[in-house]
Design an enzyme around this catalytic site. Structure first.
Site: not given
Ligand code: CAA
Length: 390
Positions: A79, A111, A152, A201, A233, A242, A275, A308
């Site tokens: 992709e 992916c 990521t 996502s 994945h 999760k 990733n 996605s």
């Molecule tokens: N100690 C331990 N854990 C902590 C922490 C600390 N001090 N502070 C935060 N965390 C944890 C949170 O509790 C959370 O865990 P949970 O999900 O288990 O609740 C985790 O860290 C992430 O925290 P946030 O959700 O607040 O993080 P964020 O707002 O920065 O976003 C994300 C995380 C949404 C994954 C972001 O990185 C993102 O958008 N990534 C790209 C999208 C992605 O990878 N999506 C996956 C599905 S899509 C797919 O699979 C296709 C692909 O390859 C892209």
């Protein structure tokens, strides 16, 4: 007829950053990235590596003369390809010196693409048992500096030789799948970084896993106890955990322990690479097979693929008697241990100079890249590759 994976190669660039240092630079707690996201290091591709070279380097280590002669189909899943028209598979076909009497195509569905390629390859081999198919999953994940998805990102490729009577895994049925038109992650033609609704996502990924897992159980009557491991994945490694946790209670204590322990092993490579989109599931599978030497032949491993947009698929594989001898474990350990850490400012500079934006002509410093196959430059909009081994 037994059809499946006979060899699995992997390549990732020689540069990486430490996630603790990225966290400090972005003013977040390191544990958020190392535990909350589940990443320790992130591969950084230099200008001399693109999706073609990553895939070609992954395949280079595994192909012998018999493979080069018998491969009559190259399927390149990506992709983050380099051309809207010409298939990246053709460049790789040439760089590896494969038999000219072959088909070479590129497939796309985020992916999920490499899983589509694996299933297409299985069908091709069922009709042509003497043939071998080279499946490539190669990507550079780019969300942007300081973006929510930054932690990521990653870069790398897997190369899989598929054949009859494979030495590593047979691909069993039934395969179950699901499609829904959703906008969780996408990259419009004019952008070289992905657009993403991060939390959405994550919800969809988990919902798709639950959907296909239920379909699979309903179709087969099999349960968690029938699986030695489930590989996911892994856009970031916490996400697979999760998803697994949402169904883990279906198993007795001993089953839960086994699946969670194997999940930990299956995410080790992904934790230090990041990733790699299409290749991510197969990198996790490789991590499990190369790092858990206790897996018995005959074990069933479930694979969950998610792309996605979105498509999800779950299918089982059976571990073959000779799998240990067919793996390239020592080479992969060397590849990962010989990488060089760069600073966050070096990574930022590389990020800004490796955009897919138009570069009509340029030369690149291939002498700084230890990879055998590199992007040497661009001449009148044509990418020029070198194989230093030739
Ligand atoms: N100690 C331990 N854990 C902590 C922490 C600390 N001090 N502070 C935060 N965390 C944890 C949170 O509790 C959370 O865990 P949970 O999900 O288990 O609740 C985790 O860290 C992430 O925290 P946030 O959700 O607040 O993080 P964020 O707002 O920065 O976003 C994300 C995380 C949404 C994954 C972001 O990185 C993102 O958008 N990534 C790209 C999208 C992605 O990878 N999506 C996956 C599905 S899509 C797919 O699979 C296709 C692909 O390859 C892209």
């Amino acid at each position: 007829m037994k059809i499946g994976m006979d060899k699995i190669g992997f390549y990732t660039p020689h540069l990486y950053i430490d996630m603790n240092k990225l966290a400090l630079a972005r003013n977040v707690k390191p544990e958020k990235l190392t535990i909350g996201i589940g990443q320790e290091k992130m591969a950084v591709p230099p200008i001399t590596q693109d999706t073609v070279t990553l895939a070609a380097n992954a395949a280079l280590e595994i192909l012998d003369e018999d493979d080069k002669e018998k491969i009559d189909f190259v399927i390149f899943a990506t992709e983050s390809g380099i051309d809207f028209s010409k298939a990246a598979a053709i460049y790789v076909h040439h760089l590896l010196g494969l038999n000219p009497n072959a088909r070479s195509i590129e497939v796309k569905e985020a992916c999920y693409g490499a899983t589509a390629a694996v299933q297409i390859a299985k069908g091709h081999i069922a009709l042509n048992p003497e043939s071998k198919v080279l499946v490539l999953g190669s990507d550079i994940s780019r969300y942007g500096l300081n973006s929510p998805g930054e932690a990521t990102q990653g870069a790398g490729a897997v190369a899989i030789v598929m054949s009859v009577n494979p030495r590593i895994l047979t691909i069993e049925g039934p395969s179950v799948y699901h499609t829904e038109d959703v906008m969780d992650f996408w990259r419009p033609l004019y952008s070289d970084t992905a657009f993403v609704q991060g939390k959405y996502s994550v919800e969809l990924y988990i919902a798709f896993f639950q959907n296909v897992w239920k379909q699979y159980k309903d179709r087969t009557g099999l349960e968690l106890k029938d699986f030695e491991a489930i590989c996911f994945h892994l856009p970031y490694t916490k996400l697979g955990l999760k998803a697994l946790r949402t169904v883990i209670d279906e198993g007795m204590d001993e089953v839960q322990k086994r699946l969670l322990a194997n999940f930990e092993i299956s995410r080790r490579y992904n934790k230090v690479v990041g990733n790699i989109y299409t290749g991510s599931l197969y990198l996790s599978l490789l991590s499990l097979l190369e790092l858990n030497t206790d897996i018995e032949p005959g074990s069933r491993i479930g694979l969950f693929s998610y792309g996605s947009g979105a498509v999800g698929e779950f299918f089982p594989c059976i571990v073959q008697p000779q799998y240990r001898e067919a793996l390239y474990k020592a080479q992969h350990a060397k590849l990962l241990s010989e990488r060089r850490e760069i600073s966050i400012s070096e990574y930022e500079e590389i990020f800004q100079t490796t955009s897919l934006a138009e570069v009509p002509s340029a030369r690149f410093p291939i002498e700084k890249d230890p990879a055998a196959i590199c992007l040497a430059g661009v001449n009148e909009h044509k990418r020029e590759y070198v194989n230093k081994v030739n």
